[in-house]
Design a protein around this motif. Structure first.
Motif, PDB file in Angstrom:
ATOM      1  N   GLY A   1      16.879 -29.797 -44.724  1.00 14.98           N
ATOM      2  CA  GLY A   1      17.162 -28.370 -44.745  1.00 14.98           C
ATOM      3  C   GLY A   1      17.582 -27.895 -46.126  1.00 14.98           C
ATOM      4  O   GLY A   1      17.139 -26.839 -46.604  1.00 14.98           O
ATOM      5  N   LEU A   2      18.432 -28.673 -46.793  1.00 14.63           N
ATOM      6  CA  LEU A   2      18.847 -28.310 -48.140  1.00 14.63           C
ATOM      7  C   LEU A   2      17.680 -28.394 -49.118  1.00 14.63           C
ATOM      8  O   LEU A   2      17.546 -27.554 -50.018  1.00 14.63           O
ATOM      9  CB  LEU A   2      19.983 -29.230 -48.600  1.00 14.63           C
ATOM     10  N   LEU A   3      16.824 -29.400 -48.932  1.00 17.01           N
ATOM     11  CA  LEU A   3      15.660 -29.519 -49.806  1.00 17.01           C
ATOM     12  C   LEU A   3      14.733 -28.322 -49.643  1.00 17.01           C
ATOM     13  O   LEU A   3      14.231 -27.768 -50.637  1.00 17.01           O
ATOM     14  CB  LEU A   3      14.914 -30.823 -49.496  1.00 17.01           C
ATOM     15  N   ASN A   4      14.524 -27.890 -48.398  1.00 16.30           N
ATOM     16  CA  ASN A   4      13.695 -26.695 -48.173  1.00 16.30           C
ATOM     17  C   ASN A   4      14.347 -25.446 -48.754  1.00 16.30           C
ATOM     18  O   ASN A   4      13.653 -24.552 -49.266  1.00 16.30           O
ATOM     19  CB  ASN A   4      13.452 -26.511 -46.674  1.00 16.30           C
ATOM     20  N   LEU A   5      15.684 -25.387 -48.686  1.00 16.96           N
ATOM     21  CA  LEU A   5      16.391 -24.244 -49.267  1.00 16.96           C
ATOM     22  C   LEU A   5      16.196 -24.191 -50.783  1.00 16.96           C
ATOM     23  O   LEU A   5      15.970 -23.122 -51.355  1.00 16.96           O
ATOM     24  CB  LEU A   5      17.873 -24.329 -48.919  1.00 16.96           C
ATOM     25  N   PHE A   6      16.276 -25.343 -51.434  1.00 16.21           N
ATOM     26  CA  PHE A   6      16.058 -25.387 -52.878  1.00 16.21           C
ATOM     27  C   PHE A   6      14.634 -24.951 -53.216  1.00 16.21           C
ATOM     28  O   PHE A   6      14.420 -24.200 -54.180  1.00 16.21           O
ATOM     29  CB  PHE A   6      16.323 -26.807 -53.397  1.00 16.21           C
ATOM     30  N   ARG A   7      13.671 -25.430 -52.422  1.00 22.31           N
ATOM     31  CA  ARG A   7      12.277 -25.058 -52.686  1.00 22.31           C
ATOM     32  C   ARG A   7      12.047 -23.572 -52.422  1.00 22.31           C
ATOM     33  O   ARG A   7      11.288 -22.923 -53.142  1.00 22.31           O
ATOM     34  CB  ARG A   7      11.352 -25.904 -51.815  1.00 22.31           C
ATOM     35  N   LEU A   8      12.707 -23.049 -51.387  1.00 26.46           N
ATOM     36  CA  LEU A   8      12.570 -21.634 -51.073  1.00 26.46           C
ATOM     37  C   LEU A   8      13.069 -20.764 -52.220  1.00 26.46           C
ATOM     38  O   LEU A   8      12.516 -19.691 -52.491  1.00 26.46           O
ATOM     39  CB  LEU A   8      13.327 -21.317 -49.771  1.00 26.46           C
ATOM     40  N   ASN A   9      14.098 -21.255 -52.900  1.00 28.57           N
ATOM     41  CA  ASN A   9      14.655 -20.517 -54.038  1.00 28.57           C
ATOM     42  C   ASN A   9      13.991 -20.906 -55.361  1.00 28.57           C
ATOM     43  O   ASN A   9      14.508 -20.563 -56.429  1.00 28.57           O
ATOM     44  CB  ASN A   9      16.169 -20.762 -54.132  1.00 28.57           C
ATOM     45  N   ARG A  10      12.862 -21.613 -55.251  1.00 30.83           N
ATOM     46  CA  ARG A  10      12.053 -21.974 -56.408  1.00 30.83           C
ATOM     47  C   ARG A  10      12.844 -22.756 -57.459  1.00 30.83           C
ATOM     48  O   ARG A  10      12.740 -22.506 -58.667  1.00 30.83           O
ATOM     49  CB  ARG A  10      11.443 -20.717 -57.046  1.00 30.83           C
ATOM     50  N   ALA A  11      13.613 -23.699 -56.974  1.00 31.21           N
ATOM     51  CA  ALA A  11      14.360 -24.564 -57.894  1.00 31.21           C
ATOM     52  C   ALA A  11      13.392 -25.503 -58.598  1.00 31.21           C
ATOM     53  O   ALA A  11      12.411 -25.967 -58.019  1.00 31.21           O
ATOM     54  CB  ALA A  11      15.406 -25.374 -57.132  1.00 31.21           C
ATOM     55  N   THR A  12      13.677 -25.797 -59.844  1.00 32.48           N
ATOM     56  CA  THR A  12      12.843 -26.716 -60.605  1.00 32.48           C
ATOM     57  C   THR A  12      13.129 -28.157 -60.166  1.00 32.48           C
ATOM     58  O   THR A  12      14.121 -28.433 -59.475  1.00 32.48           O
ATOM     59  CB  THR A  12      13.125 -26.576 -62.106  1.00 32.48           C
ATOM     60  N   ARG A  13      12.270 -29.086 -60.595  1.00 31.89           N
ATOM     61  CA  ARG A  13      12.486 -30.503 -60.282  1.00 31.89           C
ATOM     62  C   ARG A  13      13.829 -30.974 -60.836  1.00 31.89           C
ATOM     63  O   ARG A  13      14.533 -31.744 -60.190  1.00 31.89           O
ATOM     64  CB  ARG A  13      11.349 -31.350 -60.865  1.00 31.89           C
ATOM     65  N   TRP A  14      14.155 -30.501 -62.028  1.00 32.90           N
ATOM     66  CA  TRP A  14      15.414 -30.904 -62.647  1.00 32.90           C
ATOM     67  C   TRP A  14      16.610 -30.390 -61.847  1.00 32.90           C
ATOM     68  O   TRP A  14      17.589 -31.121 -61.646  1.00 32.90           O
ATOM     69  CB  TRP A  14      15.468 -30.385 -64.081  1.00 32.90           C
ATOM     70  N   GLN A  15      16.547 -29.171 -61.373  1.00 30.59           N
ATOM     71  CA  GLN A  15      17.643 -28.618 -60.580  1.00 30.59           C
ATOM     72  C   GLN A  15      17.785 -29.348 -59.256  1.00 30.59           C
ATOM     73  O   GLN A  15      18.904 -29.619 -58.805  1.00 30.59           O
ATOM     74  CB  GLN A  15      17.403 -27.123 -60.351  1.00 30.59           C
ATOM     75  N   VAL A  16      16.659 -29.662 -58.618  1.00 27.92           N
ATOM     76  CA  VAL A  16      16.711 -30.413 -57.360  1.00 27.92           C
ATOM     77  C   VAL A  16      17.318 -31.793 -57.592  1.00 27.92           C
ATOM     78  O   VAL A  16      18.140 -32.284 -56.799  1.00 27.92           O
ATOM     79  CB  VAL A  16      15.298 -30.538 -56.747  1.00 27.92           C
ATOM     80  N   LEU A  17      16.932 -32.421 -58.709  1.00 32.95           N
ATOM     81  CA  LEU A  17      17.433 -33.759 -59.011  1.00 32.95           C
ATOM     82  C   LEU A  17      18.941 -33.740 -59.275  1.00 32.95           C
ATOM     83  O   LEU A  17      19.697 -34.516 -58.676  1.00 32.95           O
ATOM     84  CB  LEU A  17      16.692 -34.322 -60.224  1.00 32.95           C
ATOM     85  N   VAL A  18      19.379 -32.842 -60.147  1.00 36.19           N
ATOM     86  CA  VAL A  18      20.772 -32.851 -60.594  1.00 36.19           C
ATOM     87  C   VAL A  18      21.714 -32.281 -59.541  1.00 36.19           C
ATOM     88  O   VAL A  18      22.811 -32.826 -59.307  1.00 36.19           O
ATOM     89  CB  VAL A  18      20.906 -32.065 -61.920  1.00 36.19           C
ATOM     90  N   ARG A  19      21.301 -31.207 -58.855  1.00 28.08           N
ATOM     91  CA  ARG A  19      22.210 -30.516 -57.950  1.00 28.08           C
ATOM     92  C   ARG A  19      22.122 -30.972 -56.497  1.00 28.08           C
ATOM     93  O   ARG A  19      23.045 -30.706 -55.728  1.00 28.08           O
ATOM     94  CB  ARG A  19      21.950 -29.006 -58.033  1.00 28.08           C
ATOM     95  N   LEU A  20      21.042 -31.645 -56.137  1.00 27.87           N
ATOM     96  CA  LEU A  20      20.893 -32.071 -54.745  1.00 27.87           C
ATOM     97  C   LEU A  20      20.760 -33.583 -54.617  1.00 27.87           C
ATOM     98  O   LEU A  20      21.539 -34.220 -53.904  1.00 27.87           O
ATOM     99  CB  LEU A  20      19.683 -31.388 -54.113  1.00 27.87           C
ATOM    100  N   ARG A  21      19.782 -34.148 -55.303  1.00 26.83           N
ATOM    101  CA  ARG A  21      19.504 -35.570 -55.098  1.00 26.83           C
ATOM    102  C   ARG A  21      20.594 -36.477 -55.655  1.00 26.83           C
ATOM    103  O   ARG A  21      21.001 -37.441 -55.000  1.00 26.83           O
ATOM    104  CB  ARG A  21      18.151 -35.928 -55.721  1.00 26.83           C
ATOM    105  N   VAL A  22      21.074 -36.183 -56.855  1.00 26.66           N
ATOM    106  CA  VAL A  22      22.091 -37.052 -57.464  1.00 26.66           C
ATOM    107  C   VAL A  22      23.388 -37.082 -56.646  1.00 26.66           C
ATOM    108  O   VAL A  22      23.913 -38.162 -56.353  1.00 26.66           O
ATOM    109  CB  VAL A  22      22.357 -36.637 -58.920  1.00 26.66           C
ATOM    110  N   PRO A  23      23.964 -35.928 -56.239  1.00 26.39           N
ATOM    111  CA  PRO A  23      25.160 -36.014 -55.386  1.00 26.39           C
ATOM    112  C   PRO A  23      24.916 -36.764 -54.081  1.00 26.39           C
ATOM    113  O   PRO A  23      25.792 -37.501 -53.619  1.00 26.39           O
ATOM    114  CB  PRO A  23      25.506 -34.538 -55.121  1.00 26.39           C
ATOM    115  N   SER A  24      23.722 -36.582 -53.491  1.00 27.60           N
ATOM    116  CA  SER A  24      23.422 -37.287 -52.246  1.00 27.60           C
ATOM    117  C   SER A  24      23.284 -38.784 -52.457  1.00 27.60           C
ATOM    118  O   SER A  24      23.526 -39.576 -51.541  1.00 27.60           O
ATOM    119  CB  SER A  24      22.128 -36.738 -51.633  1.00 27.60           C
TER     120      SER A  24
END
Length: 266
Positions: A155-178
């Motif tokens: 759900g969070l990944l889809n939210l990031f994509r919905l807000n057109r987050a870049t690969r770097w933003q997804v990596l740093v703000r979502l994937r790394v903390p997880s």
């Protein structure tokens, strides 16, 4: 308000329980050696090992510093390399499919088999030993970090994509903390493997001289039938491994206790 007894504290129990068991086992070991009069050249008693540790402290401590230097360098290299490789894998499934089998190959290849080649190719002994230890420690960091980076909330990944987050933003703000809990799990394993890799590489190298690690002292003690010194060196390696694991566990607890349930207080 009455304070709870210390024994009711989970942290105190976790520390005292293994310590009490260890002391009990040492007392049993000492009693068996004294009662059966076991020769010191077969199995030395804990008292004999402790005496040797005190008498040969300067020699063994200098050797420990050599082994620790190789261990820390290898652990640092494995951490940096493992994280970078994991970042690459999570960005491209094709790249992961191509390269991950070779990462597994590093893990399943015995260091004893490949260490002689590395020692021949790399002229500097310390660098060769560090490379061997790094090869042994890097895989748990790669595999655990990749697992953590992949295990994100859909759900969070889809939210990031919905807000057109870049690969770097997804990596740093979502994937790394997880990925942090899995990453610290990899560090716990890799710290011990780096120490094992350093010791095994020292065994294979078998170099003497002033800059020798604990593995060489074990070999030398075995040749001289100085079994108490052999056990003392082995004890130092074991304690070092436990302390490295405890250090990584404390680092994980400090980093995650305020926000992740894996390190929440019981």
């Amino acid at each position: 308000m009455l304070k709870k007894p210390l024994i009711d504290d989970a942290r105190v129990r976790r520390a005292l329980a293994p310590l009490a068991l260890g002391l009990l086992l040492l007392a049993l070991w000492q009693a068996v050696c004294v009662t059966l009069q076991v020769p010191v050249y077969l199995v030395p008693s804990p008292a004999a090992i402790a005496g040797t540790l005190l008498n040969d402290w300067s020699l063994l401590f200098d050797a420990l510093l050599v082994t620790l230097r190789i261990t820390f360098f290898a652990f640092a290299l494995a951490t940096v390399a493992g994280v970078l490789v994991a970042f690459l894998f999570v960005q491209s499934k094709l790249l992961e499919a191509c390269l991950f089998p070779y990462a597994i190959l590093l893990q399943v290849t015995p260091v004893v088999a490949i260490a002689p080649l590395i020692i021949i190719w790399v002229k500097t002994p310390a660098a060769a030993l560090t490379i061997c230890a790094t090869m042994m420690a890097v895989f748990p960091i790669i595999s655990n970090t990749v697992l953590g980076l992949r295990s994100v909330n859909p759900g969070l990944l889809n939210l990031f994509r919905l807000n057109r987050a870049t690969r770097w933003q997804v990596l740093v703000r979502l994937r790394v903390p997880s990925a942090l809990p899995s990453f610290f799990g990899g560090l716990r394993i890799a710290s011990g493997l780096a120490l094992i890799g350093a010791v095994v590489a020292e065994f294979v190298a078998g170099t003497g001289g002033s800059s020798t690690g604990l593995a060489y002292q074990i070999l030398q003690a075995g040749f001289e039938l100085n079994i108490p010194r052999l056990f003392a060196a082995l004890f130092m390696i074991t304690v070092t491994g436990v302390l490295l694991f405890a250090l990584m566990s404390a680092l994980a607890r400090f980093s995650l206790k305020h926000w992740h349930e894996s390190e929440a207080e019981a």
